[in-house]
Design an enzyme around this catalytic site. Structure first.
Site, PDB file in Angstrom:
ATOM      1  N   CYS A  39     -38.270 -29.259 -10.270  1.00  0.00           N
ATOM      2  CA  CYS A  39     -38.440 -27.863  -9.852  1.00  0.00           C
ATOM      3  C   CYS A  39     -38.855 -26.959 -11.005  1.00  0.00           C
ATOM      4  CB  CYS A  39     -37.155 -27.375  -9.221  1.00  0.00           C
ATOM      5  SG  CYS A  39     -36.531 -28.550  -8.016  1.00  0.00           S
ATOM      6  N   HIS A  88     -34.577 -18.335 -10.519  1.00  0.00           N
ATOM      7  CA  HIS A  88     -34.802 -19.620  -9.864  1.00  0.00           C
ATOM      8  C   HIS A  88     -34.232 -19.493  -8.446  1.00  0.00           C
ATOM      9  CE1 HIS A  88     -35.775 -23.766  -9.496  1.00  0.00           C
ATOM     10  NE2 HIS A  88     -34.535 -24.179  -9.386  1.00  0.00           N
ATOM     11  N   GLU A  97     -26.870 -19.943 -12.445  1.00  0.00           N
ATOM     12  CA  GLU A  97     -27.891 -19.044 -12.993  1.00  0.00           C
ATOM     13  C   GLU A  97     -27.247 -17.737 -13.426  1.00  0.00           C
ATOM     14  OE1 GLU A  97     -31.370 -18.608 -10.542  1.00  0.00           O
ATOM     15  OE2 GLU A  97     -32.513 -17.707 -12.184  1.00  0.00           O
ATOM     16  N   LYS A 105     -37.617 -17.064  -3.417  1.00  0.00           N
ATOM     17  CA  LYS A 105     -37.300 -18.176  -2.512  1.00  0.00           C
ATOM     18  C   LYS A 105     -36.619 -17.702  -1.241  1.00  0.00           C
ATOM     19  CE  LYS A 105     -37.129 -21.759  -6.100  1.00  0.00           C
ATOM     20  NZ  LYS A 105     -37.185 -21.005  -7.375  1.00  0.00           N
ATOM     21  N   HIS A 154     -38.210 -22.940  -1.309  1.00  0.00           N
ATOM     22  CA  HIS A 154     -38.343 -23.584  -2.620  1.00  0.00           C
ATOM     23  C   HIS A 154     -39.613 -24.428  -2.633  1.00  0.00           C
ATOM     24  CE1 HIS A 154     -37.691 -25.273  -6.401  1.00  0.00           C
ATOM     25  NE2 HIS A 154     -36.450 -25.710  -6.293  1.00  0.00           N
ATOM     26  N   PHE A 166     -33.888 -30.639 -10.981  1.00  0.00           N
ATOM     27  CA  PHE A 166     -33.107 -31.875 -10.897  1.00  0.00           C
ATOM     28  C   PHE A 166     -33.516 -32.740 -12.076  1.00  0.00           C
ATOM     29  CE2 PHE A 166     -32.276 -32.608  -6.048  1.00  0.00           C
ATOM     30  CZ  PHE A 166     -31.344 -31.600  -6.074  1.00  0.00           C
TER      31      PHE A 166
END
Lengths: 391, 421
Positions: free
Chosen positions: B173, B313, B324, B345, B350, B409
């Site tokens: 990501c 994010h 975050e 998002k 996403h 990830f």
């Protein structure tokens, strides 16, 4: 000599020839092909030598990985060991990593059950969804994602300064080394772990290359020798990582320097006849005057696929230097193939000699060796040339 | 503006942008929807969702491709966003881009329709040996380049005439951010005056959806798709898989000025840090997130107090948004709760590999146009995450510097600092 020279201070190398630079050196000097012709009948591969994975990866972590990630994580650990920085948290926490990666293994039994049942199912889409949901291990995805080889190396060995993964078959490995060396030269980093791994013993990836008619189906034959019979790859399982540092960084920590990477050039072409040669000629011209033709040889990464291998063979004949196609000994290893050949070239300049020919058409070299060229013409796309010299 | 930055390196500017998301095609269509708080999330119609736990996504269904697959649609979207970015930048003759290509691309794998095309055997049971036997048939030849990892970048390089070996990158990501960083570094090294950066992702297919679902990463609020992505809300329950693409033309300021290009914004700096804690979870102390934001600020030569907006994010997973906030709080201290932090998002879902590129573009537009896009669906504040998330309605604000966060990830984190032109 320049403080921003890129030098190799650690090699982690595994293939069908065994583990470590010394084992490879010995095997290349007494070459015997190691081929598995039975696991995938009609699709010979060079299998990975047996590994004691526990030396680099805990049992618990091994269970989270499939072979591709295990090979890479193992080789990365071996490279850190060889460079004397395993467990050096202060250094590892600012070490940069660039991994060349494809993807991970599938659950072959689950796939085969779906392939068998789906055509007979009353509701094929529902059948697919149901079986994927119930048959896939939740964590298998993490053994498949391209960037998770790097993720595993961070997790298992603590390399956490930065982590980037490049994809794109042979080019990804060549560009990984090129970018690391360019960053060292420009002061954008001084200590890198670069490499990758490939598992050739996989039906799903063999199927991709078979769709392109790029594989060799007969008994073992040399990379150059195959060209008279249509060409084709014999793939090989490999794992190779290099610790590459600036000379200043290596000297400051008293590290032994094995070889210097003097240049790495990469390019692409659409492979119309002569285009790959034109790229290679340009890459070679840039090296004019940087080596003595009497003490240099070539490691060729030729895949065996007919068109590029035949063209590269003609280009190398023009050069007139001793050539060794390592695909004969370790197979064609895709993403890590360039890094692996760079490691073998580094071992050769560190030894000051070249190993004997791997095929009848390769010329012997007895004199001292100071420099090596490494070619990487991808089986489909990408042309790279590196120059490695003694430190 | 000086031609060189605080470390004497060439200043890198953006002169062209192009974007596609589930909200539509093109910068203007996207910006209009984004600032109006519109959601692009809907029920999946591309394939049957029988038995699935999550049945919604931010798919891009308005771009036709022959034989849909992740690489096919990813490539087509990349084509379109690059064409838009080049039209804005007006750089180089058609098909002759004066620099390298850095492409953020999802991992490539043969998909079920193609696999079933190879699956026929003489016996009751179909095995991989049957697959291997069938693979070499001439009708399968087209699937060989399609499912190589290098072919999307190769095709883009041919079409747009980028220079040198194109690099395809994946840091999950964070990939879009990594591609931007690679471009910035190449220009700073003086290797090139310009670079083409693209992030693209079209991974909404049954197996990918199920893989994320099995990791319990996805929202299961299937009943009201537009309300499902709820970053920073207490009742957030996972992210929404989405598709999209973003392209940026990066240039040295010197090069852009010399050719009279319009400068849309500045990439002030990039920071990265990897996490060795867990395959899908962040270090509980937030160290890698903190390090990547601090590295980005240091690279940009800015202080935390210079940052006026954070493009989060903000995935809408319970874990990400909390971590975050932990990271932002550590870096920005008492000011953290006062800095607007919004998540695109909430509207586009996403976009995975493409997110870093798309969201850097939206960050740049926020600075350029003086409007911060909102975080929609913010109905239930989470007391553990007391952010000013620009709730539900866009906000006018003049901001000089912003950051765009991307965390992947596998522990790969990137932060990009964007400055107003």
């Amino acid at each position: 000599m320049d403080n921003h020279d890129a030098v190799i201070t650690g090699i982690g190398l595994i293939s069908c020839l065994g583990e470590g630079v010394d084992a490879h050196w010995a095997a290349l000097n007494a070459f015997q092909p190691v081929v598995d012709a039975t696991s995938f009948p009609g699709f010979p591969v060079h299998p990975m030598a047996p590994l004691t994975l526990d030396k680099q990866i805990s049992k618990r972590e091994q269970r989270q990985m499939e072979p591709w990630q295990r090979f890479g994580t193992y080789a990365a650990g071996a490279a850190l060991d060889a460079a004397g920085i395993k467990g050096n948290a202060a250094l590892l926490s600012r070490m940069h990593m660039i991994v060349a990666a494809g993807g991970g293994e599938r659950d072959y039994a689950a796939d085969e059950a779906i392939m068998t049942g789906l055509p007979k199912a009353a509701d094929p889409d529902g059948f697919l969804n149901e079986h994927l949901l119930s048959d896939l291990r939740p964590t298998l995805f993490l053994a498949q994602l391209s960037n998770l080889l790097a993720g595993n190396i961070s997790l298992v060995h603590g390399v956490i300064g930065s982590s980037r993964t490049f994809m794109g078959e042979e080019s990804s490995g060549a560009d990984a080394v090129r970018i690391a060396c360019a960053r060292i030269a420009a002061g954008q980093g001084d200590c890198f772990l670069v490499g990758g791994s490939y598992n050739a013993q996989r039906a799903d990836t063999l199927a991709i290359y078979e769709m392109g008619h790029t594989l060799w189906h007969d008994g073992f034959a040399g990379v150059w020798e195959r060209q008279a019979r249509g060409g084709g790859m014999i793939q090989g399982s490999q794992g190779c990582f290099l610790v590459i540092e600036s000379r200043a960084h290596a000297d400051a920590r008293g590290a032994a320097k094995l070889a210097r990477i003097r240049s790495v050039a990469t390019d692409r072409s659409t492979r119309r006849p002569g285009e790959a040669t034109a790229n290679a000629r340009q890459q070679l011209a840039a090296l004019q005057g940087t080596y003595d033709p009497a003490s240099i040889a070539v490691i060729s990464g030729a895949s065996g696929v007919a068109a590029p291998t035949t063209e590269e063979s003609a280009f190398l004949r023009e050069l007139g230097l001793p050539v060794r196609a390592t695909g004969n000994a370790i197979g064609h290893g895709m993403e890590p193939s360039f890094v692996t050949n760079l490691a073998i070239a580094a071992a050769a300049v560190a030894n000051g000699t070249l190993f004997p020919p791997l095929e009848a058409t390769e010329q012997p070299m007895t004199g001292p060796l100071k420099d090596m060229l490494v070619t990487s013409w991808g089986h489909w796309r990408g042309e790279a040339l590196a120059h490695v010299s003694s430190v | 503006m000086n031609d060189t930055d605080h470390l004497g390196r060439p200043v890198v500017v953006v002169t062209g942008i192009g974007v596609i998301t589930s909200l539509g095609q093109g910068v203007e269509a996207n910006w209009k929807a984004l600032t109006a708080g519109v959601s692009g999330i809907k029920r999946i119609t591309r394939f049957p969702v029988t038995n699935m736990k999550t049945t919604i996504a931010g798919t891009v269904d308005f771009i036709p491709v022959d034989e849909i697959s992740a690489p096919a649609l990813s490539e087509r979207m990349a084509d379109l966003v690059v064409a838009e970015a080049l039209a804005t930048a007006k750089i180089g003759p058609d098909g002759d881009f004066p620099g390298p290509l850095f492409l953020a691309l999802p991992p490539v794998e043969m998909e079920w329709p193609q696999r079933m095309g190879l699956a026929a055997g003489p016996n009751e049971t179909v095995t991989y040996a049957d697959l291997l036997r069938n693979a070499g048939k001439p009708e399968n030849a087209r699937n060989y380049p399609r499912f190589l990892f290098g072919s999307v970048a190769e095709n883009l390089a041919v079409r747009f005439g980028t220079k040198g070996s194109p690099i395809s990158t994946s840091t999950a990501c964070a990939s879009g951010g990594t591609a931007i960083q690679l471009g910035v570094e190449a220009i700073r090294r003086g290797e090139s005056k310009a670079a083409l950066v693209v992030g693209t992702d079209a991974s909404v297919n049954p197996e990918s959806l199920i893989r994320f679902s099995l990791l319990s990463a996805l929202s299961t609020r299937n009943d009201d798709p537009a309300k499902a992505s709820r970053p920073f809300s207490k009742d957030r329950d996972g992210f929404i898989m989405s598709e999209g693409a973003g392209a940026l033309v990066l240039e040295s300021l010197t090069h852009a000025r010399a050719r009279g290009a319009t400068i849309l914004g500045v990439i002030e700096g990039c920071g990265e840090a990897a996490d060795g804690f867990h395959r899908t979870r962040s270090s509980p102390d937030g160290k890698p997130i903190i390090a990547c934001i601090r590295n980005a600020l240091e690279d940009a030569g800015l202080r935390a107090e210079d940052i006026g907006y954070i493009n989060a994010h903000g995935t809408s997973t319970p874990e990400n948004d909390k971590m975050e906030w932990t990271g932002v709080q550590a870096v920005f201290g008492e000011r953290a709760g006062a800095i607007p932090i919004s998540s695109n998002k909430s509207m586009i879902g996403h976009t995975l590999t493409a997110a870093g590129a798309i969201e850097a573009i939206f960050t740049l537009l926020a600075l350029q146009r003086g409007v911060l896009p909102p975080t929609i669906n913010y109905d239930t504040p989470d007391p553990a995450v007391p952010v000013d998330c620009v709730p539900n309605v866009a906000r006018e604000a003049k901001v000089a510097y912003a950051i765009s966060n991307s965390f992947g990830f596998g522990g790969q984190n990137v932060c990009v600092v964007v400055g107003a032109a």
